[in-house]
Write a protein that holds these residues in place. Structure first.
Motif, PDB file in Angstrom:
ATOM      1  N   GLY A 124      68.568  43.592 -18.247  1.00 33.49           N
ATOM      2  CA  GLY A 124      68.767  42.649 -19.344  1.00 33.49           C
ATOM      3  C   GLY A 124      68.761  41.210 -18.871  1.00 33.49           C
ATOM      4  N   TRP A 125      69.376  40.961 -17.727  1.00 34.41           N
ATOM      5  CA  TRP A 125      69.403  39.613 -17.167  1.00 34.41           C
ATOM      6  C   TRP A 125      67.995  39.135 -16.819  1.00 34.41           C
ATOM      7  N   THR A 126      67.146  40.051 -16.385  1.00 32.07           N
ATOM      8  CA  THR A 126      65.766  39.705 -16.058  1.00 32.07           C
ATOM      9  C   THR A 126      65.035  39.159 -17.276  1.00 32.07           C
ATOM     10  N   LEU A 127      65.258  39.770 -18.433  1.00 28.69           N
ATOM     11  CA  LEU A 127      64.603  39.275 -19.650  1.00 28.69           C
ATOM     12  C   LEU A 127      65.039  37.852 -19.966  1.00 28.69           C
ATOM     13  N   LEU A 128      66.307  37.541 -19.710  1.00 30.81           N
ATOM     14  CA  LEU A 128      66.802  36.196 -19.978  1.00 30.81           C
ATOM     15  C   LEU A 128      66.260  35.171 -18.988  1.00 30.81           C
ATOM     16  N   LYS A 129      66.061  35.574 -17.754  1.00 25.06           N
ATOM     17  CA  LYS A 129      65.660  34.635 -16.706  1.00 25.06           C
ATOM     18  C   LYS A 129      64.152  34.458 -16.592  1.00 25.06           C
ATOM     19  N   ASP A 130      63.395  35.522 -16.881  1.00 26.77           N
ATOM     20  CA  ASP A 130      61.957  35.472 -16.626  1.00 26.77           C
ATOM     21  C   ASP A 130      61.160  34.781 -17.721  1.00 26.77           C
ATOM     22  N   LEU A 131      61.690  34.752 -18.934  1.00 26.32           N
ATOM     23  CA  LEU A 131      60.895  34.255 -20.063  1.00 26.32           C
ATOM     24  C   LEU A 131      61.486  32.970 -20.631  1.00 26.32           C
ATOM     25  N   PRO A 132      60.679  31.934 -20.774  1.00 29.81           N
ATOM     26  CA  PRO A 132      61.182  30.688 -21.356  1.00 29.81           C
ATOM     27  C   PRO A 132      61.353  30.773 -22.872  1.00 29.81           C
ATOM     28  N   ARG A 133      60.542  31.615 -23.536  1.00 27.66           N
ATOM     29  CA  ARG A 133      60.607  31.739 -24.984  1.00 27.66           C
ATOM     30  C   ARG A 133      60.794  33.202 -25.380  1.00 27.66           C
ATOM     31  N   THR A 134      61.277  33.429 -26.569  1.00 29.28           N
ATOM     32  CA  THR A 134      61.493  34.754 -27.172  1.00 29.28           C
ATOM     33  C   THR A 134      62.394  35.658 -26.334  1.00 29.28           C
ATOM     34  N   LYS A 135      63.100  35.077 -25.348  1.00 24.37           N
ATOM     35  CA  LYS A 135      63.881  35.934 -24.464  1.00 24.37           C
ATOM     36  C   LYS A 135      65.042  36.607 -25.195  1.00 24.37           C
ATOM     37  N   LEU A 136      65.664  35.899 -26.121  1.00 20.81           N
ATOM     38  CA  LEU A 136      66.777  36.502 -26.849  1.00 20.81           C
ATOM     39  C   LEU A 136      66.299  37.626 -27.763  1.00 20.81           C
ATOM     40  N   LEU A 137      65.141  37.434 -28.389  1.00 21.76           N
ATOM     41  CA  LEU A 137      64.594  38.480 -29.253  1.00 21.76           C
ATOM     42  C   LEU A 137      64.209  39.713 -28.437  1.00 21.76           C
ATOM     43  N   LEU A 138      63.613  39.492 -27.274  1.00 21.67           N
ATOM     44  CA  LEU A 138      63.241  40.621 -26.422  1.00 21.67           C
ATOM     45  C   LEU A 138      64.472  41.360 -25.924  1.00 21.67           C
ATOM     46  N   LEU A 139      65.491  40.603 -25.528  1.00 20.38           N
ATOM     47  CA  LEU A 139      66.728  41.241 -25.057  1.00 20.38           C
ATOM     48  C   LEU A 139      67.366  42.041 -26.184  1.00 20.38           C
ATOM     49  N   ALA A 140      67.376  41.488 -27.383  1.00 14.81           N
ATOM     50  CA  ALA A 140      67.948  42.203 -28.522  1.00 14.81           C
ATOM     51  C   ALA A 140      67.188  43.500 -28.781  1.00 14.81           C
ATOM     52  N   ALA A 141      65.855  43.424 -28.716  1.00 12.56           N
ATOM     53  CA  ALA A 141      65.042  44.624 -28.932  1.00 12.56           C
ATOM     54  C   ALA A 141      65.322  45.666 -27.858  1.00 12.56           C
ATOM     55  N   ALA A 142      65.434  45.218 -26.598  1.00 11.06           N
ATOM     56  CA  ALA A 142      65.701  46.154 -25.504  1.00 11.06           C
ATOM     57  C   ALA A 142      67.075  46.797 -25.661  1.00 11.06           C
ATOM     58  N   LEU A 143      68.066  46.015 -26.076  1.00 12.99           N
ATOM     59  CA  LEU A 143      69.406  46.569 -26.272  1.00 12.99           C
ATOM     60  C   LEU A 143      69.418  47.579 -27.422  1.00 12.99           C
ATOM     61  N   VAL A 144      68.639  47.312 -28.452  1.00 16.72           N
ATOM     62  CA  VAL A 144      68.518  48.270 -29.563  1.00 16.72           C
ATOM     63  C   VAL A 144      67.938  49.590 -29.057  1.00 16.72           C
ATOM     64  N   ALA A 145      67.007  49.499 -28.094  1.00 18.94           N
ATOM     65  CA  ALA A 145      66.419  50.719 -27.529  1.00 18.94           C
ATOM     66  C   ALA A 145      67.479  51.586 -26.860  1.00 18.94           C
ATOM     67  N   LEU A 146      68.508  50.968 -26.288  1.00 18.48           N
ATOM     68  CA  LEU A 146      69.605  51.741 -25.687  1.00 18.48           C
ATOM     69  C   LEU A 146      70.448  52.444 -26.744  1.00 18.48           C
ATOM     70  N   LEU A 147      70.495  51.872 -27.945  1.00 16.18           N
ATOM     71  CA  LEU A 147      71.345  52.417 -29.007  1.00 16.18           C
ATOM     72  C   LEU A 147      70.649  53.491 -29.833  1.00 16.18           C
ATOM     73  N   ILE A 148      69.331  53.365 -29.996  1.00 19.12           N
ATOM     74  CA  ILE A 148      68.588  54.234 -30.914  1.00 19.12           C
ATOM     75  C   ILE A 148      68.771  55.722 -30.625  1.00 19.12           C
ATOM     76  N   PRO A 149      68.768  56.186 -29.350  1.00 15.91           N
ATOM     77  CA  PRO A 149      68.915  57.631 -29.119  1.00 15.91           C
ATOM     78  C   PRO A 149      70.186  58.226 -29.713  1.00 15.91           C
ATOM     79  N   PHE A 150      71.170  57.383 -30.014  1.00 22.68           N
ATOM     80  CA  PHE A 150      72.448  57.870 -30.538  1.00 22.68           C
ATOM     81  C   PHE A 150      72.564  57.656 -32.044  1.00 22.68           C
ATOM     82  N   GLY A 151      71.485  57.193 -32.663  1.00 20.61           N
ATOM     83  CA  GLY A 151      71.524  56.944 -34.096  1.00 20.61           C
ATOM     84  C   GLY A 151      71.776  58.197 -34.922  1.00 20.61           C
TER      85      GLY A 151
END
Length: 509
Positions: A285-312
């Motif tokens: 998750g930290w990599t997404l914040l550090k590597d991308l100058p733009r859309t990093k918060l949206l990408l991190l949010a999407a990735a975190l959602v991927a961790l939650l979806i299997p338990f939906g």
């Protein structure tokens, strides 16, 4: 979109495929090299009608067992098919993110993709694993087909993708959330790499794929259920949507506990704590914040959602689902691990590589614990079956050419100091499951060649349960008797649920 040269078909793909399968073979060597039955396999081995899968809403599994692998309880082939499918799925994913060549990071992360321990809970069932591998390839194919920007939603490629996704869900319903998880993973990696990926557009396409696949599955389910009269009580027993509204805090607590265990913070799920996984997720998750100058918060949010979806799905099952249903969890963990080890920050990538190595080692430890438990319980059950039949052969009146019903009271548990995960059948004896189930025990003994033992009828159970409840417990003398073509054996002190029901029936009369 030019589909003529893909990761699967272009020259030079054979070596990566062989390398990936070699990694799979290391992770699953015991499954490939041995043949040890799990609970339910003793029944599946005698199955002649695969429509049991239709009753569970898994008509794709029905088609595979009917037309492709009619006797799935077999050594090597079933896990090998799963391995080949994992390799094919991974190569499709790599091609979807425009990864032209695999390096150490891609190979190392494949061990997570195919070997994260939630897979072990379904790999233990020969009757499931080949079909599940085909389902994994189907969702990877579906995401690959829609991964290119120039493929319109109304194109034939998209409809083929929807058909593949629907077929995957029909093999195992848990592939429905896995479609979303893999779609998010492919989108995040494409956008991160700058490969003409559009976060919002690709996520919308993934949702359309999910919706279309769900419709295909439901339509197929209606069609196939119309041709069988088998009850659907088993699959329906999982769904309790009203429980969420009645006990929201209870369900929330169960979901959080399931996530805690699956992602390595709990001891009970796997028998050990996968302590290297949480920091690996954090670094990803930290990599997404550090590597991308733009859309990093949206990408991190999407990735975190991927961790939650299997338990939906847990939300509509009162927070209770077996670990084997979490087929999306390995994909989510793989995403974060791959992000971490390919970070542009050298310190993060080195730390992540070390954590990934530790994680793989811990996974191998978990697998070896399971293998040890399986080996020991297999020896225990084979020796116990031989002892029972030997005692039976010495019982007055026994005729080896005569068929007997087997009536059982109580269970003979297998005691071991190795982990016996509660959501798994590993380490559990055929002589203890269900509190001592005569149908399972008789079927298991038939597989070993003791062919004149059959399950009892309900009347035979009622005729014998009172006497069984007063007999000595195995292996004491008198714990096995023959009465009117029925073999009676008391394996334990505590009556099973079926024993208790039989005692209640005769008490009412």
């Amino acid at each position: 979109m030019d589909t003529s040269q893909t990761m699967l078909t272009r020259p030079g793909t054979i070596r990566p495929a062989i390398n990936l399968f070699a990694i799979f073979a290391v992770m699953y060597f015991h499954e490939l090299a041995s043949f040890q039955l799990s609970i339910d396999e003793e029944l599946a081995a005698f199955r002649t009608d695969a429509s049991v899968w239709i009753a569970q809403g898994r008509w794709g599994a029905y088609l595979i067992e009917t037309f492709l692998i009619p006797h799935p309880v077999m050594p090597f082939l079933a896990p090998a098919v799963f391995g080949v499918c994992c390799v094919a799925a991974y190569l499709l994913v790599m091609d979807a993110i425009d990864k032209q060549e695999l390096f150490v990071a891609e190979y190392a992360c494949f061990a997570i993709f195919c070997g994260f321990p939630t897979w072990f809970f379904i790999v233990e069932f020969y009757s499931n694993i080949a079909a599940v591998g085909i389902g994994l390839t189907a969702i990877a194919l579906a995401l690959w087909l829609i991964s290119k920007k120039d493929i319109p939603v109304a194109s034939s490629h998209f409809f083929v993708a929807i058909a593949a996704g629907g077929f995957a869900i029909s093999i195992y319903q848990s592939f429905a959330p896995a479609i979303l998880v893999l779609g998010i993973a492919v989108t995040v990696l494409k956008v991160r790499a700058g490969n003409d990926g559009s976060l919002l557009n690709d996520l919308i396409r993934t949702v359309v794929l999910f919706d279309g696949s769900a419709i295909v599955y439901v339509v197929g389910n209606v069609i196939f259920k119309s041709i069988t009269s088998i009850g659907t009580e088993y699959i329906e027993s999982f769904f309790q949507p009203g429980f969420l509204f009645q006990h929201p805090m209870v369900v929330t607590g169960r979901v959080l506990e399931a996530m805690r265990g699956a992602y390595g913070l709990g001891h009970d799920t796997y028998g050990v704590v996968l302590w290297a996984v949480p920091p690996l997720l954090i670094l990803g998750g930290w990599t997404l914040l550090k590597d991308l100058p733009r859309t990093k918060l949206l990408l991190l949010a999407a990735a975190l959602v991927a961790l939650l979806i299997p338990f939906g799905v847990h939300l509509i099952t009162a927070g209770n689902l077996p670990v084997r249903s979490l087929v999306g969890a390995p994909i989510a963990v793989w995403l974060f691990a791959y992000l971490a080890v390919t970070s542009r920050n050298t310190r993060i990538s080195i730390a992540s590589a070390i954590l990934l190595g530790v994680t793989i080692f811990q996974i191998l430890v978990i697998q070896n614990y399971r293998q040890t438990s399986s080996y020991l319980v297999d020896k225990h059950d084979m020796l116990l079956a031989a002892s029972i039949y030997n005692r039976l052969s010495e019982t007055p009146g026994f005729d080896a050419k005569h068929a007997y019903a087997l009536s059982v009271f109580g269970a003979q548990p297998f005691v071991t100091n190795y982990p016996k995960p509660p959501s798994s059948t590993v380490g559990y004896s055929f002589f203890e499951w269900d509190g001592g189930n005569p149908q399972r025990i008789a079927s298991y003994m038939k597989l070993l060649g003791y062919s004149n033992l059959n399950r009892p009828t309900l009347d035979q159970v009622d005729q014998t349960v009172a006497r069984l409840s007063t007999m000595p417990v195995w292996p004491a003398r008198g714990s096995l008797q023959i009465r009117n073509d029925i073999v009676l054996i008391r394996l334990g002190e505590t009556p099973s649920a079926a024993n208790a029901q039989a005692l209640a029936r005769i008490a009412d009369h």
